[in-house]
Design a protein around this motif. Sequence first.
Motif, PDB file in Angstrom:
ATOM      1  N   ILE A 189       0.836  -1.215   0.000  1.00  0.00           N
ATOM      2  CA  ILE A 189       0.000   0.000   0.000  1.00  0.00           C
ATOM      3  C   ILE A 189       0.865   1.258   0.000  1.00  0.00           C
ATOM      4  O   ILE A 189       0.615   2.214  -0.751  1.00  0.00           O
ATOM      5  N   VAL A 190       1.907   1.263   0.835  1.00  0.00           N
ATOM      6  CA  VAL A 190       2.795   2.443   0.885  1.00  0.00           C
ATOM      7  C   VAL A 190       3.493   2.640  -0.447  1.00  0.00           C
ATOM      8  O   VAL A 190       3.612   3.772  -0.960  1.00  0.00           O
ATOM      9  N   THR A 191       3.968   1.550  -1.055  1.00  0.00           N
ATOM     10  CA  THR A 191       4.663   1.651  -2.345  1.00  0.00           C
ATOM     11  C   THR A 191       3.732   2.177  -3.429  1.00  0.00           C
ATOM     12  O   THR A 191       4.101   3.058  -4.236  1.00  0.00           O
ATOM     13  N   ALA A 249       1.648   9.190  -6.170  1.00  0.00           N
ATOM     14  CA  ALA A 249       1.999  10.595  -5.949  1.00  0.00           C
ATOM     15  C   ALA A 249       3.015  11.073  -6.972  1.00  0.00           C
ATOM     16  O   ALA A 249       2.921  12.213  -7.494  1.00  0.00           O
ATOM     17  N   MET A 250       3.997  10.228  -7.297  1.00  0.00           N
ATOM     18  CA  MET A 250       4.997  10.617  -8.301  1.00  0.00           C
ATOM     19  C   MET A 250       4.359  10.786  -9.670  1.00  0.00           C
ATOM     20  O   MET A 250       4.696  11.714 -10.434  1.00  0.00           O
ATOM     21  N   ILE A 251       3.411   9.895 -10.021  1.00  0.00           N
ATOM     22  CA  ILE A 251       2.733  10.016 -11.325  1.00  0.00           C
ATOM     23  C   ILE A 251       1.926  11.314 -11.394  1.00  0.00           C
ATOM     24  O   ILE A 251       1.931  12.027 -12.413  1.00  0.00           O
ATOM     25  N   CYS A 252       1.242  11.650 -10.317  1.00  0.00           N
ATOM     26  CA  CYS A 252       0.471  12.903 -10.290  1.00  0.00           C
ATOM     27  C   CYS A 252       1.375  14.125 -10.450  1.00  0.00           C
ATOM     28  O   CYS A 252       1.035  15.094 -11.146  1.00  0.00           O
ATOM     29  N   MET A 253       2.533  14.084  -9.798  1.00  0.00           N
ATOM     30  CA  MET A 253       3.469  15.197  -9.912  1.00  0.00           C
ATOM     31  C   MET A 253       3.994  15.327 -11.330  1.00  0.00           C
ATOM     32  O   MET A 253       4.144  16.434 -11.862  1.00  0.00           O
TER      33      MET A 253
END
Length: 259
Positions: free
Chosen positions: A213-215, A221-225
């Motif tokens: 889940i954390v991964t 989050a990286m994809i959204c950024m």
Amino acid sequence: MALRAGGGLALLLPLLLPLLLALPAAGSVNGSGAEAAEPLGGRAEPGLNATVSTEVEFGVCTVTCGIGIREVLLTSGCPGTEAKCIVRVEECRGPVDCGWGIPISEGLACVKMPCVYIPPENRFKYVWKMLIPNKTARILPDDSAIMEVCRDTRSVTFQCETQENGNIIASVKYTVYATTETETKKSRRVETGQSRRTMTDAILVFCLVTGIIVTVGVIFAMICMILHWAVVKSIWESKSGQDNQGKKLANKRSLCNTE
């Protein structure tokens, strides 16, 4: 005159004879005293065979009960530059009662139990007893240092006494459980092992799910950024611009205050 002189000498000779015999005896006594002042072979050399007084230290006994062995160490007079050296190995003894022992081998059918002893084995006498509650102990015909007993339908307690010169120097007890009790204990151990394994598996699964889940959250989050990089960049630039303006205003205020 000659006869008179010879007669006088003959009369004095019995009186002088004991004195003449005493002189060699005194010389021999003095000579023996001189020889006794120094031992045969000269003075003793320093070392393990020195006659001077030495200090002895005892090592730790190999057992806490019964009979064992320990080292005797010399703390002075050792050869060379050694601070301590082993003089000999001797027996040491602890309390007679050794409590409950651990069998050599324990199977589903039979159990092997040892007495307390040190080599040589045939030096001691071994007396095996079967302890019966509220009754006198039953002495068994087996007198060996290791006895093998097969399990019965009920649990039995055995005791081995190690004797030397008619004195008991060690005593140890063993409980041989019945076949049914052994099977019950085995099943309990299996159940305990399975429950522990189940708990361990559950903890591992929980840690694995949490890590996944954390991964996934970090990747999302990286994809959204990356997708909204322009918006993120503008926000970052506006924030840095506000910080710069704030610094400029602070510098101007400090200059005005100095003027």
